[in-house]
Write an enzyme that holds these catalytic residues in place. Structure first.
Site, mmCIF file in Angstrom:
data_model
loop_
_atom_site.group_PDB
_atom_site.id
_atom_site.type_symbol
_atom_site.label_atom_id
_atom_site.label_comp_id
_atom_site.label_asym_id
_atom_site.label_seq_id
_atom_site.Cartn_x
_atom_site.Cartn_y
_atom_site.Cartn_z
ATOM 1 N N ARG A 22 0.844 -1.776 -0.604
ATOM 2 C CA ARG A 22 0.083 -0.180 -0.307
ATOM 3 C C ARG A 22 0.558 1.259 0.098
ATOM 4 O O ARG A 22 0.378 2.037 -0.391
ATOM 5 C CB ARG A 22 -1.300 -0.375 1.166
ATOM 6 C CG ARG A 22 -2.084 -1.079 1.107
ATOM 7 C CD ARG A 22 -2.585 -1.192 2.401
ATOM 8 N NE ARG A 22 -1.356 -2.466 3.136
ATOM 9 C CZ ARG A 22 -2.379 -3.764 3.169
ATOM 10 N NH1 ARG A 22 -2.826 -4.089 2.163
ATOM 11 N NH2 ARG A 22 -0.716 -4.865 2.938
ATOM 12 N N THR A 23 2.046 1.342 0.961
ATOM 13 C CA THR A 23 2.668 2.941 1.045
ATOM 14 C C THR A 23 3.599 3.165 -0.049
ATOM 15 O O THR A 23 2.951 4.025 -1.198
ATOM 16 C CB THR A 23 3.420 2.625 2.268
ATOM 17 O OG1 THR A 23 2.422 1.691 3.559
ATOM 18 C CG2 THR A 23 4.152 3.698 2.144
HETATM 19 N N1 CP Z 1 -0.242 -0.128 6.141
HETATM 20 C C1 CP Z 1 0.677 -0.114 5.100
HETATM 21 O O1 CP Z 1 1.642 -0.007 5.547
HETATM 22 O O2 CP Z 1 1.138 -1.311 4.792
HETATM 23 P P1 CP Z 1 2.319 -1.763 3.986
HETATM 24 O O3 CP Z 1 3.204 -2.320 4.397
HETATM 25 O O4 CP Z 1 2.045 -2.730 2.418
HETATM 26 O O5 CP Z 1 2.620 -0.100 3.310
#
Ligand code: CP
Length: 310
Positions: free
Chosen positions: A54-55
């Protein structure tokens, strides 16, 4: 704002400015052409020493929507896997003219070191460092809660689970406190950090009682990969005491929303039915992450009135 390293960097005015700017960005992204020229000619480097879905993708999309050049740099497939140091990596990025470095690192404090060691002149954004902080996650969580609940002053937010290993929990406690919300942490005593009593929040071990009073509940991922020891008797026992299932969902007031920063352990801290229920805003959180990260990059590198630059 020179860097964004911690939710504690933000006073109420600065936090609200980011959230309001993200709101303006949401109006712009409703347009047929979603791009702003604001950061044309600027270079944003996503420097990820740890996995991310996501990030990393939302920072990439955010920078591209603002017309910046984007370089994605991950430890796998780079000279980092040959042992190159953070300093040498930073000097390389500086020589290439990075204007902003978005950094995720397994070591708590690495973004602070990058920002303050004198290696780079770029703005540094902490995209998650060890078990320390994840300030843009807290901002997107606050943005999502504001969309559903309005002003967060006096709102009750319950954060449940593995607080000990959670950078998301720490950043959320700091930011939500700054925004006037009342935060309660709930989890097994083994998964609450030493010194939590000095955090600006309450601690409870009774999830059902807290849910009945909550405006929002945030379930944390049980970070099994960070656990070198056994912190609870079994996954089944954890789910029974601290998991959000359909029965517990019904304890929440009707207006309350369910958040999770992802990635989820479906069936452990949250059941699949709850994660996919109409009360869940988990997918919406991801979309809001792009808006909030646009706002952060915009304010760090550009600034000014969004409409003037559209
Ligand atoms: N919430 C979050 O940081 O997800 P990721 O690890 O997929 O970036």
């Amino acid at each position: 704002m020179q860097h964004l390293l911690s939710a504690a960097d933000l006073d109420r005015e600065a936090a609200v400015r980011i959230l309001d700017t993200a709101q303006e960005m949401s109006r712009l992204t409703d347009r047929a052409i979603k791009k702003l020229p604001t950061l044309r000619g600027r270079t944003v480097v996503n420097l990820f020493f740890e996995d991310s879905t996501r990030t990393r993708t939302s920072f990439e999309l955010a920078a591209k929507r603002l017309s910046a050049d984007v370089v994605n740099f991950s430890a796998k497939g780079s000279s980092l896997s040959k042992g190159e140091s953070l300093k040498d990596t930073a000097l390389t990025l500086e020589a290439m003219g990075a204007d902003a470095i978005v950094v995720r690192h397994p070591a708590s404090g690495a973004p602070h070191r990058l920002a303050t060691a004198g290696w780079v002149s770029a703005r540094v954004v902490n995209a998650g460092d060890g078990t320390h902080e994840h300030p843009t996650q807290a901002l997107l969580d606050a943005y999502t809660m504001r969309r559903h609940l309005g002003d967060l002053e006096g709102r009750a937010v319950v954060v449940v689970g593995d607080v000990l290993h959670s950078r998301v929990a720490r950043s959320n406690v700091l930011l939500l406190h700054t925004l006037g919300a009342q935060v309660t942490l709930v989890g097994p005593p083994t998964l609450l950090p030493v010194g939590v009593e000095s955090w600006p929040c309450r601690v409870s071990y009774d999830l059902d009682t807290e849910l009945a009073k909550a405006d929002a509940v945030m379930m944390l991922r049980v970070q099994l990969e960070r656990m070198g020891a056994s912190y609870f008797p079994s996954a089944r026992e954890y789910s029974r005491r601290y998991g959000l299932d359909d029965d517990r969902l019904h304890l929440l007031p009707e207006h309350a929303v369910v958040l999770h920063p992802g990635p989820m352990n479906r069936g452990m801290e949250i059941t699949a039915d709850v994660a996919d229920s109409p009360r869940s805003v988990i997918v919406e959180q991801v979309g809001n992450g792009v808006l909030v990260r646009m706002a952060v990059l915009y304010l760090l590198l550009g600034g000014g009135d969004v409409e003037d630059r559209g």
